[in-house]
Design an enzyme around this catalytic site. Structure first.
Site, PDB file in Angstrom:
ATOM      1  N   HIS A 297      -5.884   8.142  -2.047  1.00  0.00           N
ATOM      2  CA  HIS A 297      -6.949   6.773  -1.576  1.00  0.00           C
ATOM      3  C   HIS A 297      -6.442   6.432   0.319  1.00  0.00           C
ATOM      4  O   HIS A 297      -6.339   6.201   0.726  1.00  0.00           O
ATOM      5  CB  HIS A 297      -7.443   5.861  -1.770  1.00  0.00           C
ATOM      6  CG  HIS A 297      -6.923   4.915  -2.975  1.00  0.00           C
ATOM      7  ND1 HIS A 297      -6.053   4.720  -3.460  1.00  0.00           N
ATOM      8  CD2 HIS A 297      -6.758   3.101  -1.705  1.00  0.00           C
ATOM      9  CE1 HIS A 297      -5.213   3.763  -3.757  1.00  0.00           C
ATOM     10  NE2 HIS A 297      -6.192   3.062  -2.665  1.00  0.00           N
ATOM     11  N   ASP A 298      -4.557   5.974   0.195  1.00  0.00           N
ATOM     12  CA  ASP A 298      -4.260   5.113   0.636  1.00  0.00           C
ATOM     13  C   ASP A 298      -2.680   6.251   2.110  1.00  0.00           C
ATOM     14  O   ASP A 298      -1.886   5.173   2.006  1.00  0.00           O
ATOM     15  CB  ASP A 298      -3.187   3.888   0.354  1.00  0.00           C
ATOM     16  CG  ASP A 298      -4.775   2.833   0.339  1.00  0.00           C
ATOM     17  OD1 ASP A 298      -5.139   2.556   1.330  1.00  0.00           O
ATOM     18  OD2 ASP A 298      -4.326   1.833  -0.725  1.00  0.00           O
TER      19      ASP A 298
ATOM     20  N   HIS B 187       1.027   1.987  -5.710  1.00  0.00           N
ATOM     21  CA  HIS B 187       0.036   1.380  -6.053  1.00  0.00           C
ATOM     22  C   HIS B 187      -1.266   2.077  -5.651  1.00  0.00           C
ATOM     23  O   HIS B 187      -2.324   2.076  -6.871  1.00  0.00           O
ATOM     24  CB  HIS B 187      -0.061   0.213  -4.299  1.00  0.00           C
ATOM     25  CG  HIS B 187      -1.896   0.383  -4.540  1.00  0.00           C
ATOM     26  ND1 HIS B 187      -3.105  -0.680  -4.816  1.00  0.00           N
ATOM     27  CD2 HIS B 187      -2.840   1.246  -3.255  1.00  0.00           C
ATOM     28  CE1 HIS B 187      -4.184  -0.515  -4.421  1.00  0.00           C
ATOM     29  NE2 HIS B 187      -3.859  -0.112  -3.340  1.00  0.00           N
TER      30      HIS B 187
ATOM     31  N   HIS C  92       0.581  -1.549   0.068  1.00  0.00           N
ATOM     32  CA  HIS C  92       0.135  -0.068  -0.066  1.00  0.00           C
ATOM     33  C   HIS C  92       0.671   1.524   0.063  1.00  0.00           C
ATOM     34  O   HIS C  92       1.183   2.342   0.826  1.00  0.00           O
ATOM     35  CB  HIS C  92      -0.881  -0.302   1.417  1.00  0.00           C
ATOM     36  CG  HIS C  92      -1.833  -1.384   1.118  1.00  0.00           C
ATOM     37  ND1 HIS C  92      -2.678  -2.456   1.974  1.00  0.00           N
ATOM     38  CD2 HIS C  92      -3.112  -1.051   0.284  1.00  0.00           C
ATOM     39  CE1 HIS C  92      -3.040  -2.717   1.329  1.00  0.00           C
ATOM     40  NE2 HIS C  92      -3.761  -2.418   0.902  1.00  0.00           N
TER      41      HIS C  92
ATOM     42  N   ASP D  98      -9.411  -0.101  -7.228  1.00  0.00           N
ATOM     43  CA  ASP D  98      -8.332   0.169  -6.142  1.00  0.00           C
ATOM     44  C   ASP D  98      -7.880  -1.624  -6.275  1.00  0.00           C
ATOM     45  O   ASP D  98      -6.330  -2.097  -5.917  1.00  0.00           O
ATOM     46  CB  ASP D  98      -9.279  -0.176  -4.722  1.00  0.00           C
ATOM     47  CG  ASP D  98      -8.717   0.003  -3.693  1.00  0.00           C
ATOM     48  OD1 ASP D  98      -7.596   0.051  -3.874  1.00  0.00           O
ATOM     49  OD2 ASP D  98      -8.829  -0.275  -2.679  1.00  0.00           O
TER      50      ASP D  98
END
Length: 633
Positions: free
Chosen positions: A409-410, A373, A369, A520
């Protein structure tokens, strides 16, 4: 008035009766106060104020009856006074807890949350008023139209020692009379319903479903210090079968007052705890991350940006293995340029370059992550919007939020999931009780967007800025698979029934959430060599979490986190595809045929994983093939 009460008298109920002359004969009474003030004390009712643990934290006393000063306080007065002081003890204790909040240890924190406070007050109230059921409903501050938390209590929740025995309720066990509680919540006025079945606001189907017979209801608003309704409480059925009286109303009103005060103080305390946790998280992030270097910003700003074709960004089978980190940043710039986001959102080119570098630097060097990614997820989203033709259903703000959401998003992922944060009781878990990491990713995204030199939204009017932030929050939170499972049923029904109307905002909201999940997990749809490499990275990160659970938390991890179960990776991959990936890609392909390559790639990889599963099953009965299977898996 009576300063000479000694320590022993504070632990006893002192019921001093009759006339002033009698009081003067009591050595504990200080007559000098009356003489000095010209007041005539006839009788005194004095009682201790105790906290929830029975410790004396104060003393209260009532002096002289109002209606007839010559009459002494009686047994009924004692009972009423004791009930008020029980609430006083709870309120005073919580006020003290709030004042000492920054110095309290964890045990004190557990004893001062809203749920425990309400349960204790409910226990005293139900015991005092002798009713069959008691409920407290807190109004949702964000919607004002629904109850966000419901607590209920029945007489059988007490054991023989009159102690509350049930765990704190998360969901109501008894039906909520929306018509009645809703009326009290909206008007702020209490209701005393003598016969529920004669009141039009009562819904008898609730009794039919539960098998319970409602006779009478006493419903009271709970207000905070500002007089605003923050909840509703109701009592159902007196134990002796009678209706609630005016005296019951008065006692229950006292309960509501103290309940409101206690909730306010406790919520303030919890806010302080969360603020402290948030500060610790922020300091931790700042100590780890650094701002984008001006040299790197200038380098990216002045670099030649290859075309989309050069980077093959419009291929569902995109492979980033041939790109270095500089190329991933240039490719990200290319996506913004091809979507025309710089012109539409008046983004300064240098600001965009600095923001991309800052985002990349705020990803930790974890196994999976990480920035790579995030970049791959953004590429899949870009491909779906452009080649998959989904961009024609979205407005500019939605497209912007999806691309930025994918890249962010991460942010600051620690290589561990939400459940690990909860089990480890991390500051993040204290800060966010649901979608823990996703809320943190969004907060990190906002922090970067608000940092000087990274304000890619600074050219927007306030209303548009707020809309984009709202869309961005929804996009990032949607990557929580728990929310995916919650909402996908509705999405699949709309797709199967051909009821998807993308002209409606509600359906586009649902599509964006599903599209975030599809992007994702899109590594599952890549060419087999890419999928196999990514699956190994994910498994490695999971095993690292499992190792932490074994060594730090002293618990046994689930199979997918357990390094000792690594031979089951093919089986787990097949289950992951069947449970999560294939359903979403089938729905997407039916909605938009141009997205079919995602479904085909996913199905192809499932077939490959299934072959490995069969080989493993065969090897279990044929030891000679075990080494062959290991070399392939």
């Amino acid at each position: 008035m009576n300063d000479n009460l000694n320590a022993k008298s504070q632990q006893l109920n002192i019921h001093v009766l009759d006339l002033c002359a009698f009081l003067f004969q009591d050595l504990r009474f200080n007559a000098e106060i009356d003489i000095r003030m010209g007041y005539k004390t006839q009788s005194i009712l004095s009682m201790p104020i105790k906290d929830s643990e029975g410790e004396v934290i104060g003393v209260a006393q009532a002096v002289n009856k109002v209606v007839n000063r010559n009459l002494p306080f009686n047994e009924h007065d004692e009972k009423v006074f004791a009930s008020y002081l029980a609430f006083c003890g709870i309120g005073l204790k919580n006020a003290q807890l709030y004042e000492r909040s920054l110095l309290e240890n964890r045990r004190s924190q557990e004893q001062s949350n809203v749920a425990n406070l309400i349960q204790k007050i409910m226990m005293h109230t139900q015991s005092l008023l002798q009713c069959e059921r008691c409920q407290v409903m807190l109004v949702d501050e964000s919607t004002k139209g629904i109850f966000s938390q419901v607590y209920d209590l029945a007489m059988d929740d007490f054991d023989n020692s009159e102690t509350y025995t049930r765990e704190g309720p998360a969901e109501p066990r008894f039906p909520i009379q929306i018509g009645i509680t809703g009326h009290v919540a909206s008007t702020g006025e209490p209701l005393n319903i003598l016969d529920a079945y004669k009141d039009s606001r009562f819904d008898p189907t609730a009794d039919e479903e539960s098998g319970f017979r409602t006779r009478s209801i006493l419903c009271m608003p709970i207000k905070n210090a500002e007089g605003r309704v923050v909840g509703v409480s109701q009592l159902i059925n007196k134990k002796d079968g009678t209706s609630f009286t005016k005296n019951d109303e008065n006692l229950f009103e006292a309960f509501a007052i103290f309940c409101g005060m206690g909730i306010y103080n406790t919520q303030m305390y919890e806010t302080t705890v969360k603020a402290s946790a948030k500060k610790r998280v922020a300091l931790e992030c700042l100590s780890y991350h650094v701002s984008a270097c001006p040299v790197d910003t200038n380098k990216l700003k002045n670099a030649v940006i290859p075309t989309t074709t050069d980077y093959r960004l419009l291929e569902y089978g995109f492979n980033d293995a041939g790109l270095d980190d500089d190329d991933t940043l240039k490719a990200s710039v290319r996506m913004f340029v091809d979507l025309d986001l710089l012109d539409k959102f008046r983004i300064n080119y240098e600001t965009l370059c600095r923001w991309l570098l800052s985002v990349k630097k705020n990803y930790r060097n974890v196994t999976y992550h990480n920035w790579r990614h995030a970049f791959n997820v953004a590429q899949t989203m870009f491909c779906c919007l452009k080649k998959g033709q989904l961009g024609r259903y979205m407005n500019d703000m939605e497209v912007f939020a999806l691309i930025v959401g994918c890249l962010c998003h991460d942010l600051d992922h620690r290589g561990t999931n939400n459940q690990f944060q909860i089990k480890a009781m991390s500051p993040l878990a204290e800060l966010y009780s649901t979608s823990t990491m996703e809320h943190h990713h969004f907060d990190q995204c906002i922090m970067i967007l608000s940092t000087e030199g990274n304000e890619i939204l600074s050219g927007l009017p306030q209303e548009e800025y707020e809309n984009v932030i709202g869309l961005l929050e929804c996009a990032i939170l949607s990557t929580d698979l728990a929310l995916y499972f919650k909402h996908r049923g509705e999405f699949f029904q709309l797709i199967e029934g051909n009821g998807m109307d993308l002209d409606t905002e509600e359906h586009r909201d649902l599509l964006r959430a599903m599209l975030m999940t599809a992007s994702d997990v899109s590594a599952i749809a890549k060419p087999w060599e890419v999928q196999k490499r990514v699956a190994d990275l994910i498994a490695s990160e999971f095993f690292e979490q499992g190792d932490l659970e074994k060594t730090q938390l002293k618990i046994k991890p689930i199979e997918m986190m357990d390094r000792d179960k690594k031979d089951k990776l093919p089986v787990m991959q097949v289950n992951f595809i069947d449970t999560i990936c294939l359903p979403i890609y089938k729905a997407m392909a039916k909605l938009q045929p141009d997205l079919r390559p995602l479904l085909d790639g996913c199905q192809h990889n499932r077939d490959n994983w299934e072959k490995l599963v069969q080989q493993i099953n065969k090897a279990e009965s044929d030891p000679d093939q075990r080494e062959t299977v290991k070399s392939h898996s």
